[in-house]
Design an enzyme around this catalytic site. Sequence first.
Site, PDB file in Angstrom:
ATOM      1  N   ARG A  48      23.640 137.233 -25.637  1.00 60.17           N
ATOM      2  CA  ARG A  48      22.739 136.128 -25.307  1.00 60.17           C
ATOM      3  C   ARG A  48      23.269 135.374 -24.097  1.00 60.17           C
ATOM      4  NH1 ARG A  48      21.107 133.697 -31.323  1.00 60.17           N
ATOM      5  NH2 ARG A  48      20.539 135.719 -32.221  1.00 60.17           N
ATOM      6  N   ARG A  82      30.100 129.576 -29.732  1.00 63.68           N
ATOM      7  CA  ARG A  82      28.923 129.963 -28.947  1.00 63.68           C
ATOM      8  C   ARG A  82      29.372 130.879 -27.807  1.00 63.68           C
ATOM      9  NH1 ARG A  82      23.893 127.696 -29.515  1.00 63.68           N
ATOM     10  NH2 ARG A  82      24.785 126.033 -30.774  1.00 63.68           N
ATOM     11  N   GLU A 104      25.966 125.897 -38.230  1.00 61.52           N
ATOM     12  CA  GLU A 104      25.124 127.042 -38.584  1.00 61.52           C
ATOM     13  C   GLU A 104      25.908 128.354 -38.573  1.00 61.52           C
ATOM     14  OE1 GLU A 104      21.644 129.826 -36.662  1.00 61.52           O
ATOM     15  OE2 GLU A 104      21.896 127.798 -35.862  1.00 61.52           O
ATOM     16  N   SER A 154      20.695 132.064 -40.225  1.00 61.32           N
ATOM     17  CA  SER A 154      19.331 131.546 -40.160  1.00 61.32           C
ATOM     18  C   SER A 154      18.421 132.609 -40.756  1.00 61.32           C
ATOM     19  CB  SER A 154      18.945 131.238 -38.711  1.00 61.32           C
ATOM     20  OG  SER A 154      17.709 130.556 -38.650  1.00 61.32           O
TER      21      SER A 154
END
Length: 431
Positions: free
Chosen positions: A269, A284, A356, A359
């Site tokens: 990503r 991240r 998180e 999900s």
Amino acid sequence: MLDITLLRRDLDGVLQRLQARKTPQPFLDVTRFQALEAERKQLQTATEDLQARRNSLSKAIGMAKGKGEDASALMAEVGGIGDALKASAERLDALQAEMHELLMHLPNLPQADVPLGADEAGNVEVRRWGTPRAFDFTPKDHVDLGEPLGLDFETGAKLSGSRFSFLRGPVARLHRALAQFMLDVQTLEHGYTECYSPYIVNREVLEGTGQLPKFKEDMFWVLRGGDTAASEQYLISTSEISLTNSVREQVLDASQLPIKLTAHSPCFRSEAGSAGRDTRGMIRQHQFDKVEMVQIVHPEQSNAALEAMVGHAEAILQKLELPYRVVALCTGDMGFGAAKTYDLEVWLPAQNTYREISSCSNCEAFQARRMQTRFKNAQGKNELVHTLNGSGLAVGRALVAVLENHQQADGSITVPVALQPYLGGLKVLKA
């Protein structure tokens, strides 16, 4: 993709539900949509009139020829109608293509019980499991704990730039063990079929699960030597993409449902967070690993499947002895293709907060309509399936959580009992 008939039947209702996602409603150019619809209706009416006139003329030509009369004028009119029908068909194709493009940018509609809210502040906590540990020393974060164990950000940055990491030795072994453990739980205990899928996919595959066209700039593009930009391929941002699309353009038998698939893969990503947030450590990254869960189910079973999938992700955290909470995402914080989403947030002592780690979303028929994936229902008619996806779990974040929650004062890591067989019986991880 939303059902075009829903917009035609209840445009105001659709706009109201889209408004709940974000204010003001930015998704649909209503004026353009209405203009296209008006022209489509006019074209279809004119086409039907032309077809009726052609049929009438064809009968008249037959009658005239049967009587030996001159039918040349009638035949000339039929020829003109044929040209007009061709032009109408071409324009209708162009209208439908533009309408399709409008629909491709519309997100899914939230279910009625999704909490209303503009951003993550509107999310609602559903439950918690476990109690955050009370340390008798100041806990370190995963960067300080991981570096002696082989977590190397300097080499990662040297090889690939910022937001990449290089793992060696004990921490690399822990990362591998976590992925294998997750796969075993999802396959052996929860009934998923393990898959190995491509990491590079075509444009239409990403359109199927909703990453394209809206999120093109967030993807890593692939261009092979000698190829042109026309041959679009991308690195996957999640194996949800390849797993879900494995049933694209198929008509399934109802007896095949539910289909439950899982895979361990790297994920790529380019939108790894805003500047200044999560720049330290593995939270991240541009490249990270994840064990993904995907279900393709009967529409009447999708909400129950979502609740079960959340439980499948929770089971990993419980076995790893990691405190967490389950959060229902509000309308403004859900992903593009989701109708309902739960996040699992694991406790990170160094940050003194939940973050998180999974999900889980019910996309209903949104992806299936894009992929043209159907099943034969009880009436023998083709009906769109419902698709669901969830992380079971993000491997890197699980590694972070294990390091921080199970750390000892000397910097060693107590290995959770469930994970010990995957580390050769090792009970303590140390440099």
